[in-house]
Write a protein that holds these residues in place. Structure first.
Motif: not given
Length: 354
Positions: A298-301, A331-336, A345-350
């Motif tokens: 996620a951070a690399s995205c 959350p950064q990985l999307r379809e397509g 806010p932030g990384l968005g990963v819990r």
């Protein structure tokens, strides 16, 4: 802002690999996450070294001056980590974890995504990911995998050239020709994994030219790459970027088309600074994982979304190594075949609760 608590959770993954999840709590009770997952045989640091450092160093952090806007975040974190620089110099995975967790905290406090804090507002919304194939697979299997990638909307494919010797290169060349015939419009990238001599690289790059690859990653050993010069096919730097003084040489080198940036090898802030320098010189940038876990991915995205100009399709697709971790939404990985900033806010990963 002060870090008032630091917790480290080791995770045993497949084989000898171990991952470390770092959770930093600030004086408002927010939690920032980072991850260190060195790859044995590739990373210069080990999980044991990272665990010792991450168990000790967060407690040595002083107050972090919060910037007035996101674009100054990197400088604020660099200042906070400056007293720890000597301990982190040879521990890039630990540095990546600590920088990620701090940037997650600061971004949350500012109400911004991590990419906005790194790169400022007004950045591009999406980055494509590239697919990954290897010539160690049988040709029918490789072609079937390419079809699956195309069906997902992925338009750039990287092929790792695993064969060795002249006969092996001939087999790889035939496989690549078959791939090109079946997918004439795909952006093709190749990775020699530093396996060729300078002489072999010059001959083989000429043989690959009719296939029209975007570039060949790391054709020769890291310490030799700046001697390769302009060839029939452009080349890109990967492992060489971790050598002291080599990025400066490669920024001036003829034939260098792109920097391949692994924050797990370069640190998060170091990778961002290096990508910015490369793009300022007209080189392309590609951000890629080191088969990390979900927090590092996620951070690399977010890093890929924070560069001064859009990178090429990045090596940030989901990978099989994620199966060794508890299921966690990235959350950064999307379809397509796309990545986009977290909507939080932030990384968005819990963190998971196991």
């Amino acid at each position: 802002m002060r870090v008032v608590d630091a917790r480290l959770a080791p995770r045993v993954l497949d084989g000898a690999r171990r991952g470390l999840v770092l959770a930093l709590t600030d004086d408002d009770g927010r939690v920032g996450l980072g991850e260190a997952t060195p790859l044995p045989g590739f990373s210069p640091d080990t999980a044991d070294e990272g665990q010792r450092a991450l168990a000790e160093l967060p407690g040595a952090l002083g107050a972090i001056d919060l910037p007035a806007e996101g674009a100054a975040t990197a400088l604020a974190i660099q200042r906070a980590l400056a007293p720890l620089s000597s301990r982190l110099r040879d521990l890039p995975a630990a540095r990546f974890a600590l920088e990620t967790a701090l940037l997650d905290l600061v971004s949350q406090r500012l109400g911004l995504s991590m990419s906005a804090c790194l790169g400022g507002h007004g950045r591009y919304a999406e980055v494509q990911v590239n697919g990954l194939l290897t010539t160690s697979a049988a040709l029918p299997e490789m072609l079937e995998r390419a079809r699956a990638l195309a069906a997902r909307g992925i338009r750039a494919i990287k092929v790792k050239l695993r064969s060795r010797g002249e006969e092996g290169f001939t087999r790889d060349l035939e496989a690549l020709r078959a791939l090109r015939r079946e997918h004439p419009g795909v952006e093709l990238r190749l990775d020699a994994n530093a396996a060729w001599s300078l002489g072999e690289a010059r001959r083989r790059l000429a043989s690959l030219a009719p296939l029209g690859p975007r570039f060949v990653e790391q054709p020769v050993a890291p310490e030799l790459l700046h001697h390769l010069g302009a060839q029939d096919v452009p080349w890109a730097a990967d492992e060489s970027l971790a050598l002291e003084g080599m990025p400066e040489r490669l920024l001036e080198a003829e034939g260098c088309a792109a920097f391949i940036l692994k924050p797990a090898m370069l640190g998060l802030l170091g990778a961002h600074a290096l990508a910015s320098r490369a793009q300022a010189r007209g080189l392309d940038a590609v951000v890629t994982h080191l088969f990390d876990g979900p927090i590092a991915l996620a951070a690399s995205c977010e890093l890929a979304l924070a560069l001064p100009r859009p990178p090429l399709a990045c090596g940030l697709d989901a990978h099989a190594g994620l199966e060794a971790w508890p299921e966690l939404r990235i959350p950064q990985l999307r379809e397509g075949g796309l990545i986009a900033a977290s909507e939080q806010p932030g990384l968005g990963v819990r963190p998971w609760t196991d």
